[in-house]
Design a protein around this motif. Structure first.
Motif, mmCIF file in Angstrom:
data_model
loop_
_atom_site.group_PDB
_atom_site.id
_atom_site.type_symbol
_atom_site.label_atom_id
_atom_site.label_comp_id
_atom_site.label_asym_id
_atom_site.label_seq_id
_atom_site.Cartn_x
_atom_site.Cartn_y
_atom_site.Cartn_z
ATOM 1 N N GLY A 7 0.839 -1.184 0.000
ATOM 2 C CA GLY A 7 0.000 0.000 0.000
ATOM 3 C C GLY A 7 0.878 1.239 0.000
ATOM 4 N N SER A 8 0.294 2.354 -0.227
ATOM 5 C CA SER A 8 1.039 3.604 -0.267
ATOM 6 C C SER A 8 1.408 4.009 1.151
ATOM 7 C CB SER A 8 0.173 4.676 -0.923
ATOM 8 O OG SER A 8 0.751 5.925 -0.764
ATOM 9 N N ALA A 24 1.852 0.345 -4.400
ATOM 10 C CA ALA A 24 1.240 -0.674 -5.242
ATOM 11 C C ALA A 24 1.141 -0.051 -6.633
ATOM 12 C CB ALA A 24 -0.141 -1.050 -4.719
ATOM 13 N N ILE A 25 1.759 -0.697 -7.620
ATOM 14 C CA ILE A 25 1.778 -0.169 -8.985
ATOM 15 C C ILE A 25 1.267 -1.239 -9.941
ATOM 16 C CG2 ILE A 25 3.689 1.383 -8.427
ATOM 17 C CD1 ILE A 25 5.496 -0.495 -10.124
ATOM 18 N N ALA A 96 -3.968 11.944 -11.406
ATOM 19 C CA ALA A 96 -4.065 10.857 -10.442
ATOM 20 C C ALA A 96 -3.023 9.763 -10.666
ATOM 21 C CB ALA A 96 -5.465 10.248 -10.469
ATOM 22 N N THR A 97 -2.573 9.583 -11.907
ATOM 23 C CA THR A 97 -1.574 8.558 -12.184
ATOM 24 C C THR A 97 -0.513 9.098 -13.136
ATOM 25 O OG1 THR A 97 -2.790 7.623 -14.060
ATOM 26 C CG2 THR A 97 -3.218 6.637 -11.900
ATOM 27 N N ALA A 98 0.588 8.379 -13.185
ATOM 28 C CA ALA A 98 1.661 8.697 -14.124
ATOM 29 C C ALA A 98 2.170 7.383 -14.690
ATOM 30 C CB ALA A 98 2.787 9.446 -13.422
ATOM 31 N N ARG A 99 2.718 7.455 -15.875
ATOM 32 C CA ARG A 99 3.307 6.274 -16.506
ATOM 33 C C ARG A 99 4.814 6.444 -16.564
ATOM 34 N NH1 ARG A 99 -1.188 4.512 -20.394
ATOM 35 N NH2 ARG A 99 -2.668 3.772 -18.822
ATOM 36 N N PRO A 114 0.705 5.573 -8.870
ATOM 37 C CA PRO A 114 -0.172 6.578 -8.256
ATOM 38 C C PRO A 114 0.619 7.868 -8.031
ATOM 39 C CG PRO A 114 0.423 4.891 -6.651
ATOM 40 C CD PRO A 114 1.024 4.481 -7.967
ATOM 41 N N ALA A 115 0.171 8.957 -8.631
ATOM 42 C CA ALA A 115 0.953 10.190 -8.655
ATOM 43 C C ALA A 115 0.946 10.946 -7.330
ATOM 44 C CB ALA A 115 0.447 11.093 -9.775
ATOM 45 N N ARG A 116 -0.166 10.985 -6.637
ATOM 46 C CA ARG A 116 -0.245 11.818 -5.431
ATOM 47 C C ARG A 116 0.735 11.396 -4.343
ATOM 48 N NH1 ARG A 116 -5.964 11.206 -6.283
ATOM 49 N NH2 ARG A 116 -6.553 12.857 -7.725
#
Length: 154
Positions: A7-8, A24-25, A96-99, A114-116
């Motif tokens: 988890g984050s 988690a990615i 909200a997300t990044a690649r 998860p970007a935040r």
């Protein structure tokens, strides 16, 4: 691997007092399938220009890449990097997300992050070592000596 394992969360390592971020990615397997996995982001104040990312897919081997901290920061807001490492925001306007795309001569992997929580963690690294102080601790004499020694061997 359960969600609570990856988890984050941010915690401090005992030896270096450096924040470690566990996320988690997702990894893209093909055009439609994603694989859940874990990643740990590490920052070492002695090497402030880099972020180390360790990817963990099940019980198999772990893979660690070192990438530019600035590339990761910019990649949360715009296309960043070229060649072997690229990152960009995805989805809604709130980012909200990044690649993250990692390529080597043998393969390439695309991850969704998860970007935040990553942005919050990066902010803590910049509080530890601000951008303007990244080069302050470098030993330029040793660096140049290593380059010159390598040139003589050629």
């Amino acid at each position: 691997m359960g969600e609570d394992q990856f988890g984050s969360r941010v915690h401090q390592t005992e030896a270096q007092h450096v924040p470690v971020l566990s996320l988690a990615i997702q990894r893209l397997l093909d055009d439609f399938a994603w694989q859940a996995m874990g990643a740990e982001f590490r920052f070492d104040p002695d090497m402030p220009m880099l972020v180390s990312i360790t990817f963990m897919a099940g019980p198999g081997p772990r893979v660690t890449w070192s990438v530019s901290r600035e590339l990761v920061y910019r990649g949360l807001h715009e296309l960043s990097g070229s060649g072997d490492v690229q990152m960009w925001p995805v989805g809604s306007a709130d980012g909200a997300t990044a690649r993250l795309l990692l390529e080597s001569p043998d393969m390439s992997s695309l991850f969704e992050l998860p970007a935040r929580p990553l942005a919050r963690w990066l902010d803590s690294t910049y509080r530890t070592t601000p951008r303007q102080d990244e080069m302050a601790g470098l030993d330029w004499d040793s660096f140049i000596a290593d380059i010159l020694d390598g040139a003589e061997e050629m």
